[in-house]
Design a protein around this motif. Structure first.
Motif, PDB file in Angstrom:
ATOM      1  N   ALA A  45      -4.016  -2.578  -1.059  1.00 20.99           N
ATOM      2  CA  ALA A  45      -4.473  -1.328  -0.711  1.00 20.99           C
ATOM      3  C   ALA A  45      -6.133  -1.193  -0.841  1.00 20.99           C
ATOM      4  CB  ALA A  45      -3.927  -0.228  -2.009  1.00 20.99           C
ATOM      5  N   LEU A  46      -6.685  -2.309  -1.424  1.00 18.53           N
ATOM      6  CA  LEU A  46      -8.083  -2.037  -1.747  1.00 18.53           C
ATOM      7  C   LEU A  46      -8.964  -3.068  -0.718  1.00 18.53           C
ATOM      8  CD1 LEU A  46      -8.290  -1.851  -5.390  1.00 18.53           C
ATOM      9  CD2 LEU A  46      -8.673   0.085  -3.702  1.00 18.53           C
ATOM     10  N   VAL A  47      -8.091  -3.792   0.051  1.00 19.80           N
ATOM     11  CA  VAL A  47      -8.703  -4.567   1.439  1.00 19.80           C
ATOM     12  C   VAL A  47      -9.475  -3.760   2.157  1.00 19.80           C
ATOM     13  CG1 VAL A  47      -7.952  -5.942   3.340  1.00 19.80           C
ATOM     14  CG2 VAL A  47      -6.970  -6.340   1.090  1.00 19.80           C
ATOM     15  N   ASP A  52     -13.717   1.756   5.453  1.00 22.31           N
ATOM     16  CA  ASP A  52     -13.105   2.135   4.293  1.00 22.31           C
ATOM     17  C   ASP A  52     -12.245   1.230   3.875  1.00 22.31           C
ATOM     18  OD1 ASP A  52     -11.877   3.922   2.655  1.00 22.31           O
ATOM     19  OD2 ASP A  52     -12.028   5.557   4.382  1.00 22.31           O
ATOM     20  N   THR A  53     -11.055   1.513   3.133  1.00 21.35           N
ATOM     21  CA  THR A  53     -10.067   0.457   2.522  1.00 21.35           C
ATOM     22  C   THR A  53      -8.914   0.967   3.323  1.00 21.35           C
ATOM     23  OG1 THR A  53      -9.628   1.965   0.723  1.00 21.35           O
ATOM     24  CG2 THR A  53     -11.196   0.470   0.380  1.00 21.35           C
ATOM     25  N   VAL A  54      -7.502   0.192   2.951  1.00 18.96           N
ATOM     26  CA  VAL A  54      -6.347   0.423   3.406  1.00 18.96           C
ATOM     27  C   VAL A  54      -6.134   1.751   2.920  1.00 18.96           C
ATOM     28  CG1 VAL A  54      -4.116  -0.195   3.431  1.00 18.96           C
ATOM     29  CG2 VAL A  54      -5.834  -2.088   4.019  1.00 18.96           C
ATOM     30  N   LEU A  55      -6.204   1.697   1.525  1.00 17.37           N
ATOM     31  CA  LEU A  55      -5.695   3.047   0.797  1.00 17.37           C
ATOM     32  C   LEU A  55      -6.543   4.281   1.374  1.00 17.37           C
ATOM     33  CD1 LEU A  55      -4.367   4.668  -1.328  1.00 17.37           C
ATOM     34  CD2 LEU A  55      -5.942   3.951  -3.074  1.00 17.37           C
ATOM     35  N   HIS A 128       4.932   7.490   0.386  1.00 22.96           N
ATOM     36  CA  HIS A 128       4.637   6.760   1.598  1.00 22.96           C
ATOM     37  C   HIS A 128       3.722   5.554   1.017  1.00 22.96           C
ATOM     38  CE1 HIS A 128       2.211   6.222   5.273  1.00 22.96           C
ATOM     39  NE2 HIS A 128       1.167   5.991   4.731  1.00 22.96           N
ATOM     40  N   ASP A 129       3.857   4.446   1.961  1.00 24.65           N
ATOM     41  CA  ASP A 129       3.293   3.029   1.589  1.00 24.65           C
ATOM     42  C   ASP A 129       1.735   3.177   2.060  1.00 24.65           C
ATOM     43  OD1 ASP A 129       5.757   2.016   1.138  1.00 24.65           O
ATOM     44  OD2 ASP A 129       6.021   1.048   3.104  1.00 24.65           O
ATOM     45  N   ALA A 130       0.833   2.871   0.999  1.00 28.11           N
ATOM     46  CA  ALA A 130      -0.688   2.811   1.364  1.00 28.11           C
ATOM     47  C   ALA A 130      -0.786   1.548   2.393  1.00 28.11           C
ATOM     48  CB  ALA A 130      -1.381   2.550   0.328  1.00 28.11           C
ATOM     49  N   ALA A 131       0.252   0.811   2.488  1.00 26.31           N
ATOM     50  CA  ALA A 131       0.174  -0.278   3.441  1.00 26.31           C
ATOM     51  C   ALA A 131       0.533   0.227   5.093  1.00 26.31           C
ATOM     52  CB  ALA A 131       1.187  -1.310   3.019  1.00 26.31           C
ATOM     53  N   ARG A 132       0.808   1.366   5.140  1.00 25.69           N
ATOM     54  CA  ARG A 132       0.898   1.926   6.528  1.00 25.69           C
ATOM     55  C   ARG A 132      -0.262   2.798   6.685  1.00 25.69           C
ATOM     56  NH1 ARG A 132       6.288   0.836   8.393  1.00 25.69           N
ATOM     57  NH2 ARG A 132       7.355  -0.085   6.925  1.00 25.69           N
ATOM     58  N   PRO A 133      -1.591   2.588   6.668  1.00 28.09           N
ATOM     59  CA  PRO A 133      -2.671   3.382   6.844  1.00 28.09           C
ATOM     60  C   PRO A 133      -2.747   4.329   7.942  1.00 28.09           C
ATOM     61  CG  PRO A 133      -3.121   1.134   7.016  1.00 28.09           C
ATOM     62  CD  PRO A 133      -1.865   1.097   6.844  1.00 28.09           C
ATOM     63  N   ARG A 229       2.534   3.563  15.503  1.00 28.06           N
ATOM     64  CA  ARG A 229       1.081   3.419  14.569  1.00 28.06           C
ATOM     65  C   ARG A 229       1.372   3.192  13.148  1.00 28.06           C
ATOM     66  NH1 ARG A 229      -1.804   8.425  17.342  1.00 28.06           N
ATOM     67  NH2 ARG A 229       0.400   9.035  17.372  1.00 28.06           N
ATOM     68  N   ALA A 230       2.508   3.985  12.653  1.00 35.58           N
ATOM     69  CA  ALA A 230       2.821   3.775  10.910  1.00 35.58           C
ATOM     70  C   ALA A 230       3.436   2.266  10.734  1.00 35.58           C
ATOM     71  CB  ALA A 230       3.881   4.602  10.731  1.00 35.58           C
ATOM     72  N   PHE A 231       2.879   1.274  11.350  1.00 37.31           N
ATOM     73  CA  PHE A 231       3.393   0.016  11.136  1.00 37.31           C
ATOM     74  C   PHE A 231       2.773  -0.538   9.667  1.00 37.31           C
ATOM     75  CE2 PHE A 231      -0.735  -0.634  13.146  1.00 37.31           C
ATOM     76  CZ  PHE A 231      -1.285  -1.645  12.473  1.00 37.31           C
ATOM     77  N   LYS A 232       3.377  -1.196   9.380  1.00 35.67           N
ATOM     78  CA  LYS A 232       3.209  -1.807   8.006  1.00 35.67           C
ATOM     79  C   LYS A 232       2.098  -3.084   7.947  1.00 35.67           C
ATOM     80  CE  LYS A 232       6.079  -3.067   4.528  1.00 35.67           C
ATOM     81  NZ  LYS A 232       5.727  -4.287   4.209  1.00 35.67           N
ATOM     82  N   ILE A 233       0.963  -3.050   7.141  1.00 33.94           N
ATOM     83  CA  ILE A 233       0.477  -4.173   7.077  1.00 33.94           C
ATOM     84  C   ILE A 233       0.817  -5.133   6.238  1.00 33.94           C
ATOM     85  CG2 ILE A 233      -1.902  -5.079   6.342  1.00 33.94           C
ATOM     86  CD1 ILE A 233      -3.318  -2.401   7.096  1.00 33.94           C
ATOM     87  N   THR A 234       1.453  -6.225   6.563  1.00 31.69           N
ATOM     88  CA  THR A 234       1.972  -7.189   5.754  1.00 31.69           C
ATOM     89  C   THR A 234       1.330  -8.590   5.875  1.00 31.69           C
ATOM     90  OG1 THR A 234       4.231  -5.971   6.134  1.00 31.69           O
ATOM     91  CG2 THR A 234       4.338  -8.310   5.257  1.00 31.69           C
TER      92      THR A 234
END
Ligand SMILES: Nc1ccn([C@@H]2O[C@H](COP(=O)(O)OP(=O)(O)OP(=O)(O)O)[C@@H](O)[C@H]2O)c(=O)n1
Ligand SMILES: C[C@](O)(CO)[C@H](O)COP(=O)(O)O
Length: 394
Positions: A45-47, A52-55, A128-133, A229-234
């Motif tokens: 989330a802080l990447v 900005d960051t993912v979060l 919501h997953d922060a990983a779907r920014p 666009r709501a894909f997850k960053i994995t």
């Protein structure tokens, strides 16, 4: 939308100096994962993502909802203060109440900790997953509205586009699954509060998403159309995709002069301007005049070779940005009306790199005409595009 009828009681929100808005919708943003598969030194989330960051990008979508929600961010335990510091101003600017709490060792545990922070007035909860920014704010609005309207769990999903097979541990295909009944689940997933809370209280196993946990409690869940666009960053390629999409989004956003000053690389704004290139006439009056890459029959040659004149005109003619509109512009060729009478007008050209261009950007005019093109009529100046150099390089 369900509305709260009485003032909210004091909650954990007050502990962070917030006040509880008149809202019945909460969004729990789970951001406490480590991102093992992404392999970045920072928790996922802080990447960094864009500026900005993912979060941060994920929060922008949440804060962009039609109705301001109550927000709970579930953060990595060792980054609580960092996340609080980053989120506070953002939430205040959007007049949204936001609290930050420590996550658990599984996603399910993190959601559970977020649930514990909800004010009593909340009736609809989105997880919501922060990983779907890049999930758009509109998806949050639709999910929240559908939960309120139907009184059941609502999950955004996309059809599965690949052929799906069941495979055993040794890589042998066991069967091809009928994908017409399959959908890939996204977030935000929304539920009536009491449904989600009671499912979590009775959870007997660990589930990968909230819909599965709620379904295990025997409660029906509906699927609504998700958003690509709501894909997850994995994995790392997901992060690259998100960077690319975000850059496109920034570039295509309505021009904001302040933003362009801050981010000149994104300032792909054509400008209108007028270029003037002044030359003295040569003494040998028989030589042909080439000016601005065009042949001027019957006029004497200017000092300097034709090539020099062309190259100067192409590469060094300065133009005056005259931003008639923020989004469209061109650089017109100089109206040297007196040139045939051998009187070259002088002027003090103001370069494009003035205060009206983004910081660090300067502009040059590029001629699209060829040196062998038709004679140019001074009365009808040709128009040439004028690009800020920063955007021309992109
Ligand atoms: N203990 C956990 C695990 C996950 N999450 C959150 O749940 C979402 C979905 O999880 P996933 O993408 O699988 O994230 P990670 O667990 O961080 O990834 P990985 O499995 O690669 O470590 C993410 O926003 C993540 O931050 C969480 O809040 N707490
Ligand atoms: C909740 C979720 O995003 C829905 O697709 C997903 O199940 C969580 O991520 P994981 O990588 O499958 O743990």
């Amino acid at each position: 939308m369900l509305r709260r009828s009485s003032a909210a009681p004091p909650t954990a929100a007050a502990a962070y100096g917030g006040h509880v808005n008149d809202t019945t919708v909460a969004v729990i943003v789970v951001a406490a994962g480590s991102g093992t598969r992404l392999g970045h030194p920072e928790p996922k989330a802080l990447v960094p993502l864009g500026d900005d960051t993912v979060l941060g990008v994920a929060l922008d979508a949440v804060l962009g909802m039609r109705e301001a929600p109550f927000v709970v961010v579930v953060a990595p335990t060792d980054r609580l203060e960092d996340v609080r510091a980053r989120s506070a101003a953002r939430a205040a600017a959007a007049s949204v109440d936001l609290v930050v709490v420590a996550g658990g060792s599984t996603r399910q545990e993190s959601v559970s900790r977020g649930l514990a922070e909800l004010p009593r007035a909340i009736e609809v909860v989105l997880v919501h997953d922060a990983a779907r920014p890049l999930a758009p704010a509109a998806v949050f609005d639709e999910v929240a509205a559908a939960v309120a309207a139907r009184g059941r769990g609502i999950v955004p999903g996309l059809p599965v586009v690949d052929t799906v097979k069941r495979v055993d541990g040794e890589g042998h295909v066991l069967e091809t699954v009928d994908r017409s009944e399959l959908a890939a689940m996204q977030t935000p997933q929304g539920f009536p509060r009491e449904v989600l809370e009671s499912a979590y209280q009775g959870a007997g196993a660990d589930f990968t998403d909230d819909a599965a946990l709620v379904a295990s409690a025997g409660v029906a869940v509906d699927v609504v159309p998700g958003d690509a666009r709501a894909f997850k960053i994995t994995v790392p390629s997901d992060l690259h995709r998100a960077e690319h999409l975000l850059a496109e989004r920034v570039a295509s956003a309505a021009p904001d002069p302040a933003a362009h000053r801050a981010h000149p690389a994104h300032a792909a704004v054509p400008r209108v301007g007028t270029g003037i290139d002044v030359h003295a006439f040569a003494d040998d009056g028989d030589a042909p005049l080439w000016l601005a890459g065009l042949h001027w029959p019957g006029s004497a040659r200017s000092r300097g070779t034709a090539t020099a004149t062309r190259s100067r005109t192409r590469s060094a003619t300065r133009c005056w940005p005259r931003p008639v509109s923020a989004t469209s512009a061109a650089c017109s060729a100089p109206p040297i009306r007196g040139s045939r009478a051998r009187t070259a007008r002088s002027s003090s050209p103001r370069p494009c790199g003035d205060s009206r261009l983004p910081d660090g950007a300067s502009a040059t005019c590029r001629s699209r005409s060829s040196a062998t093109g038709p004679s140019w009529r001074p009365a009808a100046p040709r128009r040439r595009p004028c690009w800020p150099e920063s955007s021309a390089r992109r």
